[in-house]
Write a protein that holds these residues in place. Structure first.
Motif: not given
Lengths: 510, 330
Positions: A15, A442, A445-446, A449, A483, A486-487, A490, B167-173
């Protein structure tokens, strides 16, 4: 279990890879990377444009640029990362190193604070469902959910920082303000502890008197500019920590474990005097961590020796008490540094921008004053980030706790005659906390952001600033460095949450 | 067939005596109280939710105000000032709105630094935010519902892709991804479309979960047995049962979008000048906080009011659709 973890790692890596392709392609197509040069009136415009095209590889197809970046990153496996350069030619590796620390510090502190406060509030409002406290927390959660982060941050910066600076120059608390603070505490505590109306009234009045008296006394001894805890407050706090640990585990009636805790506090008292010279001005954080390690070992030892057949519980209680007390001693020393820091900062301790009040090169204070130098700057952005996460944690915990309380096994526990305390701490809370682990990932990650916004407002040169630099110049390298951190963070948090979930709830393991 | 379960027809299996008893009990109930269908119950619960009703009123009020005061498209305006015409600054641009004695005055929200009417500016920003939020709410709900339903019903590769994308949206804010696509988008309709393409995943997961359990139910098997096609089963038999989840989620998506869009505009990746939006207004005037605080307060309070009322609406809807919630039904 091992297989479960390995599969998680494989999926996460995949991912992470797919995400990087998406991010790269989106970034290089987000705008025209030459737009500023097209409008420029420089005579060597064409030359500059050609130089940038060669430098950033703008004439290559996207997959070649991406492969170039990926090759650089893959060298990380042999510890020779190459994240490329920014548009202006500076090294992204160095940029990343300087910015990651500040941001991760901010986000990590905010995450832990939000989990702790949010879960506590959620549990309390579930236990006291439909009370005044519950309604207040619910309304507060909705309010913070709907609050624009950037607006709250600007508000806090201008109200919080500037007003606090003005106030600390002449720190007196008016009687009205004292009364309001005491009233808020009184209402909250009375509502949380509950009971009959009479009992709530007594709780409220006592709380009001204590808080009012404390604030008044603090004001009289100018505690706000020369704060310290002192031995009596440390002792009271340590007893409080012991009480909390006991209530959460076996209850106050268990003499054996109570004595173990008291012995721990006694040893803590001795070490308070022994370590005083070391703590006066420790060389670095490792000293603090080493002392913390010793504290934990002492706690374990006391529990081991005194626990008897309840050895495990005794060890948990002793270690908890020891850590609580160590924290208070730490805070005591830290607070003593406040007066010195105020003098260094010219009585305006909070600056509205930047990660340090005084830039490190020019800072002359000792270890404790140094903590304030960056710690104070951390407070406002942390409050902003925490408030918003608290809202979701408290709502989620409340829902989860209410669902657990309505389960059959809770009724069974009650019908066996177990006390409220045992039912809530041993049966309900542990099961209610399991689903919370999933939202941690979750939320992290937020928060990262959200850090983009708070860093912009508070002028931090952190990860968010690096990301914005990359996006504004249509330069993929800084964006991808952001990225990666952060990635990666996360994915790590997500995996930890999954593993925690699997070990807490055996039904999940497949 | 559902006809055999109509309440006015007796169930043929029990013994005669119980049937008569059932008849008499039913008659008593019929005399004493009216019975409601599921939909009527939901509507009743919703209209009795005070918080939701107040929020609905606030939201409708703000929407009507935003779209009629300065006009939009064919909607005529009654305010008379525009958000782009600068004028002479009166009294340092202070707001003329007063609560006591009540007066609206020339510039109720004040004027900005070059004398534009701030009420008109705020209303324009509110229009932009509402347009983006409702478009995204609608679009992402449709996308999320369809993909979630297909993934839950067919399983297989559709499901696998859906789960990996979420899942992608979990790792990219989300904010970071939205900033990148927001920068590409020109004009608010494109912005709304781009944001919809990012925000459907949460609902898709929810719908997939519900469809997974619903497709194992007897009424789906029955429908399959009489030869109903998959499309009809999904849209006629399964999705109506998930309507509660979908509506609640759509509401919450609207609230989240209001915040996302304003945050993007604040950072400079959303709505661009010369157009305006609430986030852009705050960003422009954040440094005027100490000298002209109203330039900062009005757009922020407007975002807060919209997001708060939409969130409360969502909460009211959730309670209304939750059959376990009987506190407001009796």
């Amino acid at each position: 279990m091992l297989q479960f973890i390995l599969r998680r790692i494989a999926i996460s890596t995949l991912i992470l890879f797919l995400g990087s392709v998406l991010m790269y392609v989106l970034t290089i197509n987000s705008a025209d990377p030459l737009s500023d040069l097209r409008e420029s009136r420089a005579e060597n415009r064409e030359q500059l444009m050609q130089a940038r095209i060669d430098n950033m590889g703008l004439d290559l197809p996207w997959w070649q640029r991406y492969l170039g970046w990926l090759t650089g990153v893959s060298k990380c496996f042999v510890l020779q990362c190459d994240l490329g350069t920014t548009r202006d030619g500076s090294d992204v590796n160095a940029l990343l190193l300087s910015s990651a620390g500040a941001s991760l510090r901010l986000v990590t502190v905010a995450t832990f604070l939000a989990i702790f406060i949010g879960v506590t509030l959620g549990v309390l409002s579930a236990i006291r469902q439909y009370s005044g406290f519950d309604y207040a927390i619910t309304f507060g959660a909705f309010l913070f959910y709907s609050l624009p982060v950037f607006w709250a941050a600007v508000l806090l910066k201008d109200f919080g920082a500037i007003r606090f600076n003005n106030w600390i120059a002449d720190p007196t608390v008016s009687t009205t303000a004292t009364a309001v603070v005491a009233l808020v505490f009184a209402l909250a505590l009375a509502s949380v502890l509950g009971g009959s109306l009479r009992r709530q009234l007594v709780t409220g009045l006592v709380t009001f008197a204590v808080v009012f008296g404390l604030v008044f006394a603090f004001d009289q001894v100018t505690w706000w500019v020369q704060p310290a805890l002192g031995l009596p407050l440390i002792l009271v706090g340590a007893l409080g920590a012991l009480g909390f640990m006991l209530v959460m585990t076996v209850g106050l009636a268990n003499r054996k474990i109570l004595y173990a805790g008291l012995v721990t506090i006694g040893l803590g008292l001795v070490s308070y005097f022994v370590t005083a010279p070391i703590l006066e001005d420790p060389a670095n954080w490792w000293v603090i961590f080493a002392l913390l390690g010793v504290t934990v070992l002492v706690g374990l030892a006391v529990g081991w020796v005194m626990g008897g057949y309840e050895r495990r519980t005794a060890m948990v209680v002793s270690v908890g008490t020891a850590i609580g007390m160590a924290f208070l001693v730490f805070m005591d020393q830290l607070l003593r540094g406040w007066a010195g820091f105020l003098a260094l900062a010219g009585n305006r301790p909070v600056s509205t921008i930047g990660e340090n009040r005084i830039i490190p090169e020019r800072f002359t204070g000792d270890f404790w004053e140094g903590i304030f130098n960056w710690g104070v700057q951390l407070v406002l952005p942390t409050i902003v980030l925490t408030l918003i996460s608290i809202a979701s944690y408290s709502r989620y915990t409340r829902g989860s706790m209410l669902e657990t309380i309505n389960q059959d096994y809770i009724r069974t526990a009650r019908s066996k005659g177990l006390s409220d305390r045992v039912v809530f701490t041993k049966h309900a809370l542990r099961n209610a906390l399991i689903p919370i682990t999933t939202i941690v990932a979750f939320d992290f990650a937020s928060l990262l952001g959200g850090a983009v916004i708070t860093e912009t407002i508070f002028g931090w040169r952190g990860l968010g600033a690096m990301f914005r630099l990359g996006l504004d110049t249509v330069d993929p390298n800084p964006v991808m460095a952001y990225y990666l951190v952060a990635g990666g963070a996360a994915v790590l948090m997500n995996m930890l949450a999954d593993i925690a979930y699997a070990s807490l709830d055996p039904r999940i393991r497949r | 067939m559902t006809d055999s379960q109509r309440p006015d027809e007796p169930d043929p299996t029990p013994a005669a005596s119980t049937v008569e008893e059932a008849y008499s009990v039913e008659k008593q109930i019929d005399l004493s109280q009216k019975s409601y269908s599921q939909g009527q119950l939901v509507v009743r619960r919703f209209f009795r939710h005070k918080g939701a009703m107040v929020s609905l009123f606030v939201l409708v009020f703000i929407t009507v105000m935003a779209f009629t005061s300065i006009g939009y498209g064919i909607i005529p305006n009654w305010w008379g000032k525009t958000f782009y015409d600068a004028g002479a600054t009166v009294d340092g641009g202070r707001p003329t709105l007063q609560l006591w004695p009540f007066q609206i005055g020339e510039h109720p929200f004040g004027q900005d630094t070059i004398g534009k009417d701030y009420f008109a500016l705020t209303m324009r920003g509110t229009q932009r935010s509402l347009i983006v939020a409702f478009t995204v709410g609608l679009l992402s709900t449709v996308i999320g519902t369809v993909i979630g339903a297909v993934a839950g019903f067919y399983r297989g590769w559709v499901e696998a892709i859906l789960m990996r994308v979420t899942d992608l949206f979990i790792i990219i804010p989300l904010l970071v991804l939205a900033a990148v696509v927001g920068k590409m988008a020109e004009g608010i309709w494109w912005l709304a479309l781009m944001l919809s393409l990012l925000t459907w995943t949460g609902l898709a997961r929810l719908v997939r979960g519900e469809v997974l359990s619903l497709r194992e139910r007897e009424f789906v098997t029955a429908a399959e047995a009489i030869g109903t096609g998959p499309g009809r089963i999904i849209f006629k038999h399964i999705l109506p049962n998930t309507i509660g989840t979908i509506i609640v989620s759509a509401t919450l998506a609207i609230a989240a979008t209001i915040l996302l869009e304003s945050a993007l505009s604040f950072l400079g990746y959303g709505v661009q000048a010369p157009d305006t939006s609430l986030g852009l207004l705050i960003s422009t005037y954040q440094n005027a906080f100490l000298t002209r605080p109203w330039l900062f307060w009005w757009p922020g309070l407007m975002i807060l009011a919209i997001a708060l009322s939409v969130n409360f609406l969502g909460d009211g809807l959730r309670d209304a659709f939750d059959p376990r919630q009987n506190r407001t039904a009796d």
